[in-house]
Design an enzyme around this catalytic site. Structure first.
Site, PDB file in Angstrom:
ATOM      1  N   ASP A  94       0.686  -1.121   0.277  1.00  0.00           N
ATOM      2  CA  ASP A  94      -0.187   0.324   0.095  1.00  0.00           C
ATOM      3  C   ASP A  94       0.635   1.264   0.303  1.00  0.00           C
ATOM      4  O   ASP A  94       0.090   2.406   0.292  1.00  0.00           O
ATOM      5  CB  ASP A  94      -1.025  -0.144   1.123  1.00  0.00           C
ATOM      6  CG  ASP A  94      -1.872   0.597   0.815  1.00  0.00           C
ATOM      7  OD1 ASP A  94      -2.639   1.069  -0.434  1.00  0.00           O
ATOM      8  OD2 ASP A  94      -2.673   1.232   2.032  1.00  0.00           O
ATOM      9  N   ASP A 134      -4.388  -4.869  -5.030  1.00  0.00           N
ATOM     10  CA  ASP A 134      -3.591  -3.544  -5.760  1.00  0.00           C
ATOM     11  C   ASP A 134      -1.822  -4.107  -5.857  1.00  0.00           C
ATOM     12  O   ASP A 134      -1.394  -2.540  -5.777  1.00  0.00           O
ATOM     13  CB  ASP A 134      -3.431  -2.195  -4.557  1.00  0.00           C
ATOM     14  CG  ASP A 134      -4.653  -1.120  -4.766  1.00  0.00           C
ATOM     15  OD1 ASP A 134      -5.367  -1.887  -5.597  1.00  0.00           O
ATOM     16  OD2 ASP A 134      -5.199  -0.985  -4.163  1.00  0.00           O
ATOM     17  N   ASP A 188     -12.272   1.981   5.712  1.00  0.00           N
ATOM     18  CA  ASP A 188     -11.455   2.310   5.144  1.00  0.00           C
ATOM     19  C   ASP A 188     -10.131   3.178   5.580  1.00  0.00           C
ATOM     20  O   ASP A 188      -9.198   2.764   5.423  1.00  0.00           O
ATOM     21  CB  ASP A 188     -11.878   3.063   4.082  1.00  0.00           C
ATOM     22  CG  ASP A 188     -13.333   2.059   3.024  1.00  0.00           C
ATOM     23  OD1 ASP A 188     -12.646   1.024   3.281  1.00  0.00           O
ATOM     24  OD2 ASP A 188     -13.800   2.981   2.841  1.00  0.00           O
TER      25      ASP A 188
END
Length: 329
Positions: free
Chosen positions: A116, A154, A304
């Site tokens: 991330d 991701d 989130d």
């Protein structure tokens, strides 16, 4: 875009708290959540999940209407995100509980090094060797039980958008391909490598990185994980990718895409955006040969990140969960 981590801890349902094949709740949280019909949705509903616990709490407090709303979440199967510390134990716990209920476990692996890019869900394994050992632990925990794995949300996209520094790319390709290979060596495990979402403006740039990451060795790829793109947009995006990676099928995260993406004011439109709704219920009956399933990879109601009043990424956010449910049919 940041895929938010949901590592709130594993409820290892090894005794006295799993649901049987007929959907009867045995003890558990007291919420009485049941399994969905296996023919429509083979994935396991965790009777000890955060939403189930919230239902029980609302019932205890006499908040029957709120409990009814949160039950929309609690009675659907959601992804179980394997934590960094005890991969074998957690994978075994979830798959054994799913097997006891005559269902398949839906697992999410999100521990790639440099995860991330330093955003809300930063972290991951310390290095490549630590990641390989972690994957080995997950595989050992799954064994011959039935599991569907969403691999590293991701991780590929962040190489393409340069969020992940280039010096880490070659190792990441190797780690992802190795993970697909390891997991596919298991008897009853399906693997879907994550491929971003329909909000990505350059899908043609993903084909080669997906191949280098081993997508053709697995069962397909996942789209829209933790995002809000509509199901129709996700189908179109997935089919574009599929045509360039050997016709592989894909799964769509429909957990929070009922009202599509947020277009209002404020930065980070992916982070606890207001006015969103639950999407299609999880099912393998999608009516489309290229779409293997609608799944809830992101657990609706979990934050989130620390934005718009939310708690840390992955923590239960009851106000947001209730808003999602109330905005849904």
């Amino acid at each position: 875009m940041s895929v938010t981590v949901a590592l709130a801890g594993a409820a290892l349902l090894l005794s006295g708290c799993s649901s049987d094949g007929d959907g009867k709740d045995e003890e558990g949280s007291g919420s009485g959540v049941s399994q969905q019909p296996k023919g429509k949705d083979p994935f396991w509903v965790n009777p000890e999940g955060n939403a189930a616990k919230q239902v029980a709490a609302y019932d205890k407090d006499g908040k029957k209407d709120d409990a009814k709303q949160i039950r929309k979440i609690a009675e659907q199967p959601v992804g179980e995100w394997i934590g960094p510390e005890k991969p074998e134990e957690e994978a075994r716990g979830y798959t054994e509980a799913a097997e006891k209920a005559d269902r398949d476990a839906l697992l999410v692996l999100y521990n790639i090094p440099h995860r991330d890019c330093g955003q809300f869900s930063k972290g991951g394994a310390a290095d490549g060797n630590a990641y390989r050992a972690w994957i080995d632990g997950v595989a050992k925990g799954i064994g011959d039980r039935h599991a569907t794995v969403v691999l590293e949300p991701d991780a590929v996209l962040h190489m393409v958008d340069k969020c992940t520094p280039e010096q880490f790319h070659e190792e990441r390709y190797d780690l992802l391909k190795g993970a697909v290979t390891k997991l596919k060596s298991l008897k009853n495990t399906k693997v879907y490598l994550d491929a971003g979402n329909a909000g990505w403006s350059q899908p043609d740039s993903l084909h080669d990185p997906l191949k280098r990451s081993g997508v053709e060795l697995g069962d397909g790829f996942s789209v829209n994980v933790s995002n809000f793109q509509t199901t129709e947009a996700s189908k179109a995006y997935g089919k574009t990718l599929s045509s360039k990676v050997g016709g592989k099928p894909f799964i769509i995260d429909t957990s929070r895409n009922g009202n599509g993406p947020y277009t209002g004011k404020g930065k980070d439109p992916w982070c606890n955006p207001p006015g969103r709704a639950l999407g299609e219920a999880p099912t393998t009956k999608t009516g489309d040969d290229l779409v293997d399933a609608y799944v809830w990879v992101k657990r609706p109601g979990e934050s989130d990140g620390t934005c718009r009043g939310g708690p840390q990424a992955g923590q239960w956010y009851p106000e947001y969960a209730l808003a999602l449910a109330k905005a849904s049919k």
